[in-house]
Design a protein around this motif. Sequence first.
Motif, PDB file in Angstrom:
ATOM      1  N   PRO A 415      -1.515  11.806  -0.022  1.00  0.00           N
ATOM      2  CA  PRO A 415      -0.404  10.961  -0.318  1.00  0.00           C
ATOM      3  C   PRO A 415      -0.599  10.282  -1.702  1.00  0.00           C
ATOM      4  CG  PRO A 415      -1.837  10.099   1.295  1.00  0.00           C
ATOM      5  CD  PRO A 415      -2.249  11.670   1.087  1.00  0.00           C
ATOM      6  N   ARG A 416      -1.809  10.339  -2.191  1.00  0.00           N
ATOM      7  CA  ARG A 416      -1.726   9.749  -3.406  1.00  0.00           C
ATOM      8  C   ARG A 416      -1.276  10.597  -4.517  1.00  0.00           C
ATOM      9  NH1 ARG A 416      -6.596   6.759  -5.248  1.00  0.00           N
ATOM     10  NH2 ARG A 416      -7.484   5.449  -3.635  1.00  0.00           N
ATOM     11  N   ALA A 419       2.484  10.526  -4.245  1.00  0.00           N
ATOM     12  CA  ALA A 419       2.949   9.081  -4.802  1.00  0.00           C
ATOM     13  C   ALA A 419       3.184   9.489  -6.310  1.00  0.00           C
ATOM     14  CB  ALA A 419       2.291   8.098  -4.585  1.00  0.00           C
ATOM     15  N   GLU A 442       8.782   6.802   2.735  1.00  0.00           N
ATOM     16  CA  GLU A 442       7.720   5.865   2.970  1.00  0.00           C
ATOM     17  C   GLU A 442       7.077   5.583   1.717  1.00  0.00           C
ATOM     18  OE1 GLU A 442       4.613   5.241   6.224  1.00  0.00           O
ATOM     19  OE2 GLU A 442       5.720   7.091   7.037  1.00  0.00           O
ATOM     20  N   LEU A 443       6.533   6.396   1.350  1.00  0.00           N
ATOM     21  CA  LEU A 443       5.866   6.447  -0.355  1.00  0.00           C
ATOM     22  C   LEU A 443       6.872   5.609  -1.341  1.00  0.00           C
ATOM     23  CD1 LEU A 443       3.874   9.724  -0.684  1.00  0.00           C
ATOM     24  CD2 LEU A 443       2.927   7.446  -0.287  1.00  0.00           C
ATOM     25  N   GLY A 446       7.051   2.181  -0.788  1.00  0.00           N
ATOM     26  CA  GLY A 446       5.667   1.621  -1.236  1.00  0.00           C
ATOM     27  C   GLY A 446       5.857   1.420  -2.840  1.00  0.00           C
ATOM     28  N   LEU A 447       6.384   2.560  -3.541  1.00  0.00           N
ATOM     29  CA  LEU A 447       6.550   2.375  -4.841  1.00  0.00           C
ATOM     30  C   LEU A 447       7.499   1.339  -5.372  1.00  0.00           C
ATOM     31  CD1 LEU A 447       6.244   6.238  -5.656  1.00  0.00           C
ATOM     32  CD2 LEU A 447       4.747   4.675  -6.280  1.00  0.00           C
ATOM     33  N   GLN A 450       5.732  -2.068  -5.318  1.00  0.00           N
ATOM     34  CA  GLN A 450       4.700  -2.249  -6.387  1.00  0.00           C
ATOM     35  C   GLN A 450       5.420  -2.178  -7.978  1.00  0.00           C
ATOM     36  OE1 GLN A 450       1.676  -2.588  -6.512  1.00  0.00           O
ATOM     37  NE2 GLN A 450       0.816  -2.115  -4.518  1.00  0.00           N
ATOM     38  N   TYR A 460      16.420   6.618  -6.548  1.00  0.00           N
ATOM     39  CA  TYR A 460      15.333   5.931  -6.801  1.00  0.00           C
ATOM     40  C   TYR A 460      15.151   6.156  -8.410  1.00  0.00           C
ATOM     41  CZ  TYR A 460      13.949   5.178  -2.111  1.00  0.00           C
ATOM     42  OH  TYR A 460      13.878   4.574  -0.866  1.00  0.00           O
TER      43      TYR A 460
ATOM     44  N   MET B   1       0.904   1.000   6.916  1.00  0.00           N
ATOM     45  CA  MET B   1       1.421   0.512   5.724  1.00  0.00           C
ATOM     46  C   MET B   1       0.377   0.325   4.735  1.00  0.00           C
ATOM     47  SD  MET B   1       4.289  -0.112   5.090  1.00  0.00           S
ATOM     48  CE  MET B   1       4.628  -0.170   3.466  1.00  0.00           C
ATOM     49  N   ILE B   4       0.070   3.639   3.030  1.00  0.00           N
ATOM     50  CA  ILE B   4       0.720   3.547   1.820  1.00  0.00           C
ATOM     51  C   ILE B   4       0.521   2.661   0.655  1.00  0.00           C
ATOM     52  CG2 ILE B   4       3.419   2.948   1.052  1.00  0.00           C
ATOM     53  CD1 ILE B   4       3.249   5.386   3.034  1.00  0.00           C
ATOM     54  N   ASP B   5      -0.233   1.670   0.907  1.00  0.00           N
ATOM     55  CA  ASP B   5      -0.424   0.933  -0.142  1.00  0.00           C
ATOM     56  C   ASP B   5      -1.825   1.410  -0.867  1.00  0.00           C
ATOM     57  OD1 ASP B   5       1.090  -1.102   0.507  1.00  0.00           O
ATOM     58  OD2 ASP B   5      -0.270  -2.254   1.440  1.00  0.00           O
ATOM     59  N   ARG B   6      -2.626   2.216  -0.209  1.00  0.00           N
ATOM     60  CA  ARG B   6      -3.846   2.803  -0.949  1.00  0.00           C
ATOM     61  C   ARG B   6      -2.903   3.945  -1.641  1.00  0.00           C
ATOM     62  NH1 ARG B   6      -6.364   3.205   3.500  1.00  0.00           N
ATOM     63  NH2 ARG B   6      -6.131   5.412   3.928  1.00  0.00           N
ATOM     64  N   SER B   7      -2.178   4.688  -1.206  1.00  0.00           N
ATOM     65  CA  SER B   7      -1.582   5.670  -1.784  1.00  0.00           C
ATOM     66  C   SER B   7      -0.839   5.456  -3.283  1.00  0.00           C
ATOM     67  CB  SER B   7      -0.693   6.714  -1.085  1.00  0.00           C
ATOM     68  OG  SER B   7      -1.238   6.841   0.305  1.00  0.00           O
ATOM     69  N   VAL B   8      -0.141   4.029  -3.109  1.00  0.00           N
ATOM     70  CA  VAL B   8       0.605   3.897  -4.244  1.00  0.00           C
ATOM     71  C   VAL B   8      -0.197   2.985  -5.308  1.00  0.00           C
ATOM     72  CG1 VAL B   8       2.688   4.798  -3.253  1.00  0.00           C
ATOM     73  CG2 VAL B   8       2.005   2.150  -3.207  1.00  0.00           C
ATOM     74  N   TRP B  10      -2.862   2.749  -6.610  1.00  0.00           N
ATOM     75  CA  TRP B  10      -3.819   3.225  -7.878  1.00  0.00           C
ATOM     76  C   TRP B  10      -2.519   3.361  -8.994  1.00  0.00           C
ATOM     77  CZ3 TRP B  10      -2.771   7.999 -10.320  1.00  0.00           C
ATOM     78  CH2 TRP B  10      -2.101   8.748  -9.664  1.00  0.00           C
ATOM     79  N   LEU B  11      -1.692   3.833  -8.620  1.00  0.00           N
ATOM     80  CA  LEU B  11      -0.406   4.180  -9.592  1.00  0.00           C
ATOM     81  C   LEU B  11      -0.156   2.732 -10.173  1.00  0.00           C
ATOM     82  CD1 LEU B  11       2.033   6.626  -8.293  1.00  0.00           C
ATOM     83  CD2 LEU B  11       0.778   6.750 -10.337  1.00  0.00           C
ATOM     84  N   ALA B  12       0.150   1.665  -9.332  1.00  0.00           N
ATOM     85  CA  ALA B  12       0.612   0.498  -9.837  1.00  0.00           C
ATOM     86  C   ALA B  12      -0.425   0.002 -10.602  1.00  0.00           C
ATOM     87  CB  ALA B  12       1.127  -0.603  -8.669  1.00  0.00           C
ATOM     88  N   ARG B  16       0.014  -1.099 -14.872  1.00  0.00           N
ATOM     89  CA  ARG B  16      -0.014  -2.282 -15.413  1.00  0.00           C
ATOM     90  C   ARG B  16      -1.287  -2.285 -16.381  1.00  0.00           C
ATOM     91  NH1 ARG B  16       1.324  -4.426 -10.221  1.00  0.00           N
ATOM     92  NH2 ARG B  16      -0.924  -4.162  -9.237  1.00  0.00           N
TER      93      ARG B  16
END
Lengths: 740, 327
Positions: A415-416, A419, A442-443, A446-447, A450, A460, B1, B4-8, B10-12, B16
């Motif tokens: 998933p990482r 994403a 879903e991803l 989440g994006l 963030q 998107y 959820m 998902i937070d873990r997956s995105v 790192w990008l966020a 930043r």
Amino acid sequence: MLDGLVGDLERSAWYRGQIAHTANRPGSTAQHATATISAPFRDELDRRGIELYRHQADVIEAFRNGKDAIITTPTASGKTLAFNLPVLAALHDDPKACALYLYPLKALANDQLQKLVALEAACDLQLAPATYDGDTPTSSRARIKRTSRIVLTNPHALHQYLPWHHQWARILSHLRAVVIDEAHHYRGVYGSNVAFLLRRLFRIVDHYGGKPQVILSSASIANPETFARALIGRDATSINEDGSGRGEKRVWFWDPLVDPTRSVTSQVASLLSFLTGRGIQTICFTRTRASAELIAQSASQDGAPEIASYRAGYLPEERRSLEHGLRDGTIRGVVSTTALEAGIDIGGLDAAILVGFPGSLLSAWQQAGRAGRGTAPSLLVFVPFENPLDRYFFSHPDDFLGRTRERLVVPLGHPRQQAGHLACAAAELPLPEAELTPEETELAAGLCAQGLLASTPRGYVYRGLRRAHEIVSLDDLSGETIRMVCGDRLLETMDPVRARRDAFPGAVYLHRGETYIVDRLDLDEGLVVVRKDKPDYYTTSLRASEVEILAREEIQSHAHHALEIGRVRVTESFLGYKTIHADRTVAVHPLDLPLHIFETDALWIAFPEGLTDLTPEHLLGSLHGAEHALIAMAPILVLCDATDLGGVSAPLHPQIGAPTIVLFDDASEGSGLSFALFEAFDRLAERAHTLVRDCPCTLGCPSCLLSPRCGSQNEPLYKPGAIRILELLARNPETPEAVR
Amino acid sequence: MAKIDRSVGWLAEKARAGSSAEHRTTTSSQQAVPLEDAFPGAVADPSGVLTIDDHPPLSPLDIDRAAVTDALHAELRLVYGIGARFAAGLREDGYTSIPALNDHPRWGSASSNLLKRWGIPPDPTAVYRTLDRWLSSADPLHLRALGLLPIESLLFFDLETLGLGGSPVFLAAVGRFVGDEFRIRQYLAPALGAEVALLERMKAEIRDASALLSYNGKSFDWTVLRERLAYYGLPLHETPIHVDLLHHARRALVGRVPDCHLSTIEEHVLGIGRSNDLPSAEVPIHYTAYLETGDASYLVPIVNHSKQDLISLVILLKYLLRMAADA
């Protein structure tokens, strides 16, 4: 030239009967076929006196019929011509059509460019083929975009260029072919990065109206269709029957243990000078540059004529002069790291020596393929090291010579990673929700949360303050990346799991045949600092793992055991590291590294009714031994290194409540290995069983059960019990009852 | 959820890194200011783009129209084949203008071809094609040749984006002279969904203009505009006349300014002091804060900043034109 060679060798003073056995892989005669190709190409083939092999004709016909194709015939079977002909023919027929060639390394793209330029000139075409990557001078860039009809690049460069797609509109809208050469490089997590990159490319090409066909070319692998499907996301016709004639291959299985007074290096040097002294042009492959240099040096001292050594990172001129020397015969022998394995034009030699099994049959036969001129017989000498995989192939010539190859795994479920590529895709073109899978939706949500994507009526849209293509790099395995630097040079990037395992302070680290010593590992800063050195030892970390099962995905029930696959949480602690010299542990050092916890995929074998024929005192040693053997044999089936897998055995696993062996992907989020081994588990168990059963030792030895990196120092191990368990696993009932 | 937070996440974090984006967004506990209060009189069209009009007091732009043709004719290097060395030699031999070369045995046909291509009066597009081909983009002739065009058709423009390449455009400012008045029109995207409409408005503005004027627009604003239009599948094929004042300022002000940021030139050369101005680097951060809080008061300094950029552009052009005429 090869006749009478063994007799000559037996008369050599230093020879102690190391050739344990020999085998012959019979030659084959060439099979030709015709294909429909347009006049300039037919004329050129006639001029060069080339008659197409059947597999070349098959590729041409597949392409003509609008199909994607993957060609996996051996080294030197004319794969390049097989894909260049139909692609250039398509570009000849449509004066606007363009092609994109993808190479894993810049050097390989440059080699291919020379071939394309030659073919273009010979066929009187104007395609202006050009490489386009970080080395392309600014002054040529606009011209290439404006006029070139064939562009050669690499995945890293392509990743950076995709957001500028409008500058490539001409090529993208007329893109007729995408050639992915040396495709076997794209495996594991890097492979899935490339797979996502290709999906992004195809989405953009589609936007511009291009309709390219794809041709993949790879070393021989077990699963061309599924590999192609994973990599390019569409079905490709597999062409794997080699129609080029081959000379007979004579194979010597050389047992260095027969002469314990001399090191492997010194025996190989003698053999090399023996062969080259008889006019047999020989290439010798080693794992490290240090041993390549040592062998070359000591062979020259033995009086061998003109031996060169070769490694990655040579300047183009140096490489060309070596290639030239080998072709015109002024260089009689070369000792190389794997750098000469692929893509380099050295023509056919007479003999190849493999010092140590190169990790996969794929590599072994790429290397062996360097010897052999036309249909003349050639020689291959395999010199195993003392480890299970090497010794297995040494004592099982049929497996070594057979047609079986490893599977290439491209895991697409990170998933990482997904994403990251979603963010890039949304920065290239708006990403409509309708194009997304439920997982991606879903991803994307989440994006958005963030602040990286915005949901708009068009789809998107990327809105991060830094460029998406700058924060997502193709080397970025799972988002957390450790950079390895030597001085101010970046050597490679790696997953933190691997950094702890292989790049701890004090570790001897091998990078493209060069050895380095790790001075510092800073996990917070994401940095490994190494220096170049030539130690005479190697190191291995000692770890202990605990595995907690989080979810089961699939269960196969058998008479006495159950094979299960699912998600686990691994807690890994580092006990220290060993330095090993000449296969002997010389010291154990403490290591102060924090616990590491990660989620990954695993498969486990549970024995719900217990293992009643094993006494309780032998139970753990038996499970532990079977675990080692299974891990050691995994590279036979799936292209990987045994260190890519971790294992844990328990006489009573607390969650399962039964004796259990767990094998897990030793990388956070998983690398796809467990799933691939689950599919082929009966064959894995069978190989592991054969390995241990046929090993002449009684208690377990480095050639079967002992693992140099075992966290518990190979304690306990019980060989008869391990054989019993592996026999049970290998005796797989024909119809396992699958329960989801 | 959590997965998902873990997956995105790192990008966020990486997105930043190196920016000071975090701390601004959380400070606004005060009442969020709605758009209509922040920009009274601004008009929202159905696509969501907000149009903000203003006409700051600026003296009219005056370009010496009569002298343009003479200045062009005096530049012998515009004739195909004539470089600096030949030009100097020809001038020594008494050939001081392109029309004078018409009878020259070697350059006669090239010079008459050029003049024919330009026409009478010279066609601006043809002239700029010649200028772009043979002269540096910092050559003052690019500035003087603006005199071939109606003043009212010159379009001054400036974009504000969320970052460097590849990021959305959320504010576009254009300015043009109408009579004696300088009229500024700003297109603001109150949500990123309105970006495409904003870009289309810009496309129309450019179509109606005879030439573009910008500061660093050749490398940045124009490139971004093309890239973003392509992003939405709306390729921009036109290549209008474009005079980038950065190139001219760099050449004309060398040694007089420490760097060539527009704000530096304002301060050192033009005598413009910006009070309470938002530094350019904070523009994307403010817009992000607006997106996250809905508080339009974050947008006010951005809109003022972009307006001032356009005003400075006009003042700088006048300054550079004077220097070009004096030279």
